[in-house]
Design an enzyme around this catalytic site. Structure first.
Site, PDB file in Angstrom:
ATOM      1  N   ASP A  44       0.852  -1.191   0.000  1.00 50.69           N
ATOM      2  CA  ASP A  44       0.000   0.000   0.000  1.00 50.69           C
ATOM      3  C   ASP A  44       0.889   1.242   0.000  1.00 50.69           C
ATOM      4  OD1 ASP A  44      -1.869   1.962   0.420  1.00 50.69           O
ATOM      5  OD2 ASP A  44      -2.123   1.510   2.565  1.00 50.69           O
ATOM      6  N   ASN A  46      -0.203   4.483  -0.246  1.00 49.05           N
ATOM      7  CA  ASN A  46      -0.774   5.765   0.207  1.00 49.05           C
ATOM      8  C   ASN A  46      -1.509   5.676   1.544  1.00 49.05           C
ATOM      9  OD1 ASN A  46      -2.916   4.284  -0.635  1.00 49.05           O
ATOM     10  ND2 ASN A  46      -3.859   5.900  -1.878  1.00 49.05           N
ATOM     11  N   ASP A  52      -1.794  -1.293  -3.887  1.00 50.52           N
ATOM     12  CA  ASP A  52      -2.091  -0.532  -5.095  1.00 50.52           C
ATOM     13  C   ASP A  52      -0.953  -0.661  -6.102  1.00 50.52           C
ATOM     14  OD1 ASP A  52      -0.131   1.348  -4.057  1.00 50.52           O
ATOM     15  OD2 ASP A  52      -1.729   2.026  -2.695  1.00 50.52           O
ATOM     16  N   ASP A 121      -4.953 -10.489 -15.682  1.00 43.87           N
ATOM     17  CA  ASP A 121      -5.955 -11.509 -15.413  1.00 43.87           C
ATOM     18  C   ASP A 121      -7.148 -11.196 -16.308  1.00 43.87           C
ATOM     19  OD1 ASP A 121      -7.439 -13.555 -13.986  1.00 43.87           O
ATOM     20  OD2 ASP A 121      -6.166 -13.112 -12.257  1.00 43.87           O
ATOM     21  N   ASP A 228      -9.208 -16.524 -16.351  1.00 48.47           N
ATOM     22  CA  ASP A 228     -10.004 -17.036 -15.242  1.00 48.47           C
ATOM     23  C   ASP A 228     -11.076 -18.023 -15.725  1.00 48.47           C
ATOM     24  OD1 ASP A 228     -10.457 -16.415 -12.296  1.00 48.47           O
ATOM     25  OD2 ASP A 228     -12.478 -16.063 -13.040  1.00 48.47           O
ATOM     26  N   GLU A 285      -6.904 -20.837 -16.549  1.00 49.63           N
ATOM     27  CA  GLU A 285      -7.271 -21.464 -15.277  1.00 49.63           C
ATOM     28  C   GLU A 285      -8.400 -22.436 -15.587  1.00 49.63           C
ATOM     29  OE1 GLU A 285      -8.956 -20.575 -10.819  1.00 49.63           O
ATOM     30  OE2 GLU A 285      -9.936 -19.916 -12.641  1.00 49.63           O
ATOM     31  N   HIS A 360      -3.724 -17.138  -5.175  1.00 52.96           N
ATOM     32  CA  HIS A 360      -4.582 -16.383  -4.266  1.00 52.96           C
ATOM     33  C   HIS A 360      -5.794 -17.186  -3.792  1.00 52.96           C
ATOM     34  CE1 HIS A 360      -6.348 -16.175  -8.166  1.00 52.96           C
ATOM     35  NE2 HIS A 360      -7.471 -15.729  -7.646  1.00 52.96           N
ATOM     36  N   ASP A 361      -5.997 -18.380  -4.323  1.00 51.18           N
ATOM     37  CA  ASP A 361      -7.124 -19.226  -3.916  1.00 51.18           C
ATOM     38  C   ASP A 361      -6.700 -20.383  -3.016  1.00 51.18           C
ATOM     39  OD1 ASP A 361      -8.878 -17.752  -5.536  1.00 51.18           O
ATOM     40  OD2 ASP A 361      -8.631 -19.118  -7.243  1.00 51.18           O
TER      41      ASP A 361
HETATM   42  O1  TEU Z   1     -11.326 -19.379  -9.467  1.00 56.23           O
HETATM   43  C1  TEU Z   1     -12.075 -20.360 -10.123  1.00 56.23           C
HETATM   44  C2  TEU Z   1     -12.525 -21.445  -9.302  1.00 56.23           C
HETATM   45  O2  TEU Z   1     -12.831 -22.517  -9.811  1.00 56.23           O
HETATM   46  C3  TEU Z   1     -12.686 -21.189  -7.841  1.00 56.23           C
HETATM   47  O3  TEU Z   1     -13.901 -21.720  -7.442  1.00 56.23           O
HETATM   48  C4  TEU Z   1     -11.618 -21.833  -7.134  1.00 56.23           C
HETATM   49  O4  TEU Z   1     -11.709 -23.207  -7.372  1.00 56.23           O
HETATM   50  C5  TEU Z   1     -11.774 -21.603  -5.676  1.00 56.23           C
HETATM   51  O5  TEU Z   1     -11.484 -20.265  -5.428  1.00 56.23           O
HETATM   52  C6  TEU Z   1     -10.828 -22.456  -4.902  1.00 56.23           C
HETATM   53  O6  TEU Z   1     -11.283 -22.560  -3.613  1.00 56.23           O
HETATM   54  C7  TEU Z   1     -11.202 -18.170 -10.137  1.00 56.23           C
HETATM   55  C8  TEU Z   1     -10.377 -17.193  -9.337  1.00 56.23           C
HETATM   56  O7  TEU Z   1      -9.067 -17.674  -9.218  1.00 56.23           O
HETATM   57  C9  TEU Z   1     -11.044 -16.944  -8.026  1.00 56.23           C
HETATM   58  O8  TEU Z   1     -10.290 -16.105  -7.198  1.00 56.23           O
HETATM   59  C10 TEU Z   1     -12.379 -16.319  -8.308  1.00 56.23           C
HETATM   60  O9  TEU Z   1     -13.106 -16.182  -7.118  1.00 56.23           O
HETATM   61  C11 TEU Z   1     -13.200 -17.147  -9.292  1.00 56.23           C
HETATM   62  O10 TEU Z   1     -12.452 -17.583 -10.420  1.00 56.23           O
HETATM   63  C12 TEU Z   1     -14.316 -16.313  -9.846  1.00 56.23           C
HETATM   64  O11 TEU Z   1     -13.805 -15.349 -10.716  1.00 56.23           O
HETATM   65 CA    CA Z   2      -3.443   2.113  -1.236  1.00 51.11          CA
END
Ligand code: TEU
Ligand code: CA
Length: 591
Positions: A44, A46, A52, A121, A228, A285, A360-361
């Site tokens: 971050d 700011n 950001d 993305d 995605d 993905e 991130h998932d």
């Molecule tokens: O994730 C796709 C997806 O199949 C998700 O359900 C994923 O399996 C789950 O997050 C795992 O627990 C993508 C993105 O990576 C995710 O961050 C998004 O929430 C999702 O698409 C919707 O855009």
């Molecule tokens: Ca910020």
């Protein structure tokens, strides 16, 4: 001993502060190494508590110092943030919290100066319900945008007048994949939240819109796309009930529309219309994709994607009763190795793999497949890096993985943010009565997406140096011990280990192009394989346990003696057949 082991002298200088070493030239995507940034949680600039674009630009040397070739940014487009940017309301605007288009251009330029491209993305299975297309679409059945989304009549009405959804499909983030729209008397389809309506790819105008927005970003200098849930864009015309849901299942019905009838046609069209006209890297993905599907999406000669993200190795430690990923059990190491090997052999010479432990998932890999107790955290994180990075494919590193960040266990449900977790809590605790509160909190701590989304831990100052304000999601309380400032200069730390792994990849063709063979498929404690290219044999041996382990196989034949390229435990081993110490990983080269 060989000079590539982890001695600081040979390892070179740590990255931060100094000039970033230029990565090896990347003539094609097979030489790429990608670092993923989740902008909201990275840095971050700011003080508003939200990461950001400028924050990313300020920390580019940290990324470039690893030797990566590309940075994938999780979505930075305008979004109401129902799903943190995966719900896009304007594909040509930057989310104001993240900055401006100028900030974006600066980031692209600053990355390019350091030899890296920015990968966007591309979230086009669905938009936000606040996107102008959807506002138009829901305004009337006659609106020209109506057919941009997937609308269906109700299957009927209950006695009390409530409409019955067209099918029993379950969404990833809500109980039904259908949302009733009172104004126009139809349901719209959303495989994610109710604020993420699915686009109708059967409509050629939708496809043209997507191609146009892709050109917009490519013309601005981006180097490619991570797409995605791209394998869910072709839903077919006939919608039938999900038999798993009919049988009482609660997992999402996304698998039903994965790899649909026209998906390859659409991707080939996208390549002809857009990608062929630019120099790009693409990764899809693709949940619910097998090796056979992977050969189609990522086949060298098919003109679709460069590679896909398999989910198979991420689903091996799911709930044995069929409640999705919500569980706290450990993965079976033989199952994990065998699955990775199946993809290695299955795509060999014909298509290209992506390699990842984290994004991130997913929960943090050192907590999930390694050992995050203080005495083993760094060692097991390095070991996991070794076994992943020496495979055939493009490695992906998720922010924080390179400093061994761990899972978090917040005390209260309200400490978490993620929509998936919130929905799962309702599904399995509040409404379902399947798990107790305590159980679900434990499962969230093991598998929840917020494990990956706690702010990046830069240093030991307040809020880990992520923000001078209040972070949008709490920082993992272990930041005084685990942070980049402490780890990066340490020759035995995770960052320097990852940097050396990437350097090896840039230097040795066998890591890019060699054949693969798994050496210990059944052994529950070790993970070992060879890569072969011409006269060269690369031998990787690793101990995935906290006790000494002998190699469960004879050292493979090679055209000459093995030299140590890399190891993570002192003193360095002298021969490949010496027993492996706890979480030790070694890379040897012969020929
Ligand atoms: O994730 C796709 C997806 O199949 C998700 O359900 C994923 O399996 C789950 O997050 C795992 O627990 C993508 C993105 O990576 C995710 O961050 C998004 O929430 C999702 O698409 C919707 O855009
Ligand atoms: Ca910020």
């Amino acid at each position: 001993m060989n000079h590539d082991t982890h001695t600081p002298a040979a390892a070179g200088t740590p990255a931060a502060g100094g000039p970033a070493p230029a990565p090896a030239p990347a003539p094609d995507f097979r030489r790429s190494v990608v670092y993923q940034v989740y902008p909201r949680s990275f840095a971050d600039s700011n003080g508003d508590g939200i990461g950001d674009l400028r924050g990313i630009t300020e920390h580019l040397d940290h990324i470039a110092g690893l030797g990566v070739t590309d940075i994938w940014l999780s979505p930075v487009y305008a979004s109401p943030n129902d799903d943190n940017g995966y719900d896009i309301s304007d594909y040509r605007a930057i989310m104001p919290e993240f900055g401006t288009l100028e900030d974006f251009d600066e980031l692209v330029a600053a990355a390019r100066e350091r030899g890296m491209r920015i990968i966007m993305d591309l979230v086009v299975n669905h938009t936000s319900d606040e996107h102008e297309w959807f506002r138009q679409s829901r305004s009337s059945r006659e609106n020209p945008y109506r057919d941009y989304y997937i609308w269906r009549d109700p299957a009927g009405f209950r006695d009390d007048g409530t409409p019955i959804p067209p099918t029993n499909w379950v969404s990833c983030f809500s109980p039904s994949a259908w949302e009733w729209d009172e104004a126009t008397g139809q349901f719209y389809l959303h495989f994610f939240s109710t604020k993420q309506p699915d686009l109708n790819w059967e409509n050629p105008r939708v496809r043209e819109e997507v191609y146009a927005l892709m050109r917009f970003w490519l013309d601005r200098g981006v180097g490619g796309f991570r797409m995605d849930v791209i394998n869910a864009i072709s839903k077919g015309e006939e919608f039938v009930d999900d038999p798993r849901v009919s049988a009482g299942g609660r997992e999402s019905s996304l698998y039903l529309v994965a790899n649909g009838p026209r998906v390859h046609e659409f991707l080939q069209e996208m390549r002809r219309e857009v990608l062929d006209h630019y120099d790009t890297i693409t990764v899809g993905e693709t949940p619910g994709t097998t090796v056979e599907d992977g050969l189609k999406y990522a086949g060298f000669a098919r003109g679709e994607l460069n590679m896909v993200f398999t989910f198979e190795h991420m689903m091996l430690d799911g709930n044995p009763e069929g409640y999705g990923k919500w569980w706290d059990g450990r993965v079976s190491l033989p199952a994990l190795k065998q699955n990775l090997a199946h993809w290695q052999k299955g795509l060999e010479g014909r298509a290209w793999n992506s390699l990842y432990w984290n994004n991130h998932d997913q929960p943090r890999v050192v907590s999930r497949f390694g050992d995050d107790r203080p005495e083993y955290r760094v060692r097991s994180a390095a070991m996991l890096g070794t076994v992943l990075h020496m495979l055939c494919g493009t490695p992906y590193i998720y922010q924080g993985e390179e400093i061994g960040m761990t899972n978090v266990a917040f005390p209260e449900l309200s400490d978490y943010d993620d929509i998936e977790q919130r929905n799962a809590y309702h599904q399995y605790v509040t409404d379902g009565g399947i798990f107790t509160h305590e159980q679900m909190m434990r499962y969230i701590a093991h598998r929840g997406r917020d494990n990956a989304r706690t702010p990046m831990q830069w240093d030991a100052s307040e809020n880990a140096g992520f923000t001078s304000g209040t972070p949008w999601l709490r920082v993992n309380p272990n930041y005084p011990d685990i942070n980049a400032a402490a780890d990066r200069p340490d020759p035995h730390g995770v960052y320097q280990h990852y940097r050396r792994l990437i350097e090896l990849r840039h230097r040795h063709e066998v890591i890019i192009s060699g054949d693969f063979e798994l050496l210990d498929p059944e052994d529950p404690h070790t993970f070992s394989y060879v890569r072969r290219l011409g006269e060269q044999t690369l031998l990787v041996t690793a101990n995935v346990s906290d006790e000494d382990r002998a190699l469960p196989f004879p050292v493979p034949e090679a055209s000459g003696p093995f030299t140590l390229l890399n190891s993570n435990v002192d003193p360095a081993p002298e021969a490949p057949d010496q027993p492996l110490r706890p979480y030790e990983a070694r890379i040897w080269l012969a020929g």
